[in-house]
Write an enzyme that holds these catalytic residues in place. Structure first.
Site, PDB file in Angstrom:
ATOM      1  CB  THR A  12      23.938  29.539  59.130  1.00  0.00           C
ATOM      2  OG1 THR A  12      24.671  30.686  58.694  1.00  0.00           O
ATOM      3  CG2 THR A  12      22.799  29.268  58.153  1.00  0.00           C
ATOM      4  N   GLY A  13      25.297  29.275  61.982  1.00  0.00           N
ATOM      5  CA  GLY A  13      26.380  29.624  62.900  1.00  0.00           C
ATOM      6  C   GLY A  13      25.859  30.314  64.145  1.00  0.00           C
ATOM      7  CB  ALA A  14      22.547  30.282  65.561  1.00  0.00           C
ATOM      8  CB  SER A  16      29.885  30.629  69.165  1.00  0.00           C
ATOM      9  OG  SER A  16      30.248  30.468  67.803  1.00  0.00           O
ATOM     10  N   GLY A  17      29.363  33.627  69.180  1.00  0.00           N
ATOM     11  CA  GLY A  17      29.668  34.916  68.577  1.00  0.00           C
ATOM     12  C   GLY A  17      28.454  35.721  68.179  1.00  0.00           C
ATOM     13  CE1 TYR A 168      36.314  34.560  57.723  1.00  0.00           C
ATOM     14  CE2 TYR A 168      37.210  36.773  57.482  1.00  0.00           C
ATOM     15  CZ  TYR A 168      36.239  35.910  57.971  1.00  0.00           C
ATOM     16  OH  TYR A 168      35.183  36.423  58.695  1.00  0.00           O
TER      17      TYR A 168
END
Length: 289
Positions: A12-14, A16-17, A168
């Site tokens: 997941t969240g693949a 960027s970064g 966060y």
């Protein structure tokens, strides 16, 4: 370097970064990588880039905003239809939001929804696919930011007290506590073919925190030149997803590919259990009860 041929890995969240680097390096080792992203154009652009860089054609994309629980349910259904199993679930996506408290489509505080509730529900819905693997792994990207938190389960929506930094950090503590409680429940159910661990990737020079704005955003921007690269930040995620020793135990918190202690008085067995039960209620799911 582990050969990941025939491994089905969801990141997941693949786009960027460290998520993008993680997906690239897993694909480079031969894995069939499924990238979960929010933006269709960016996902396809990243997919084409990673295919060109790795020579691996087995890179797919699926779309969902993890803060939207119906989208999480929809993408889980798509994954069930398309793939026979899942060998690794890498819950990497995570965001810090702005100075003003925001709500998700479900009416939940946005940081909580994106960083904890979405991954919790996704893991629950994909767990049967992981059980079909001979040796599956659930890797949760947490952070040492858990030390900068004000955890309370009596105001989990931060209605009384909201700060983007504290929120966060608190959700990163929830990631750790979720991992520990999941490990406990795996043992209680006698499930030996699925392990779970979490990690601190380091202070990584990515776009993290840019949407926060204000003093916090300015400080993060000033500190970016002193942060580590996404390549270094992805190393522990890759280690936990692929290393043979990392596949033998559950419930650990890793930093630089080594287990470290979690130093939080709030991190207790009772609070872990309560967080789990609250997460089930908020996501309307039953998970390893």
């Amino acid at each position: 370097m582990a050969n990941l041929q025939d491994q089905l890995i969801l990141v997941t969240g693949a786009t960027s970064g460290i998520g993008k680097v993680t997906a690239r390096e897993l694909a480079r080792r031969g894995a069939h990588v499924i990238m979960l992203a929010r933006n269709a154009d960016k996902a396809e652009q990243t997919r084409q880039q990673l295919i060109a860089e790795t020579g691996n054609q087995q890179i797919d994309t699926v779309l969902a905003d993890l803060s939207n629980l119906q989208q999480v349910r929809d993408v889980a259904a798509q994954l069930h239809e398309k793939y026979p199993r899942l060998d690794v679930l890498l819950n990497n996506a995570g965001l810090m939001f702005g100075a003003e408290r925001e709500l998700s489509a479900d009416g939940y505080e946005m940081t909580l929804a994106t960083n904890h509730l979405g991954p919790f529900l996704l893991t629950s819905l994909l767990f049967d696919m992981l059980q079909k693997s001979e040796a599956a792994r659930i890797v949760n990207v947490a952070s040492n930011a858990y030390k900068f938190s004000k955890p309370t389960l009596d105001d989990i929506q931060s209605e009384r007290d909201y700060s983007p930094v504290w929120e966060y950090g608190t959700t990163k503590l929830w990631n750790i506590m979720f991992t520990q409680e999941l490990a406990k429940r795996l043992r209680a159910h006698g499930i030996g073919n699925v392990v779970t661990n979490c990690l601190h990737p380091g202070a990584v020079a990515t776009n993290y925190g840019k949407q926060t704005g204000g003093i916090v955003g300015a400080l993060l921007e000033l500190g970016r030149p002193f942060m580590i690269s996404p390549e270094k930040g992805a190393q522990t995620s890759i280690f936990l997803a692929t290393d043979a020793k990392a596949g033998t135990s559950s419930g650990g918190f890793y930093d630089k590919s080594k287990p470290v202690a979690v130093k939080s008085k709030f991190n207790t067995a009772a609070n872990n259990k309560r967080l789990w039960e609250m997460s089930e209620q908020l996501t309307s799911t039953n998970f390893l009860d």
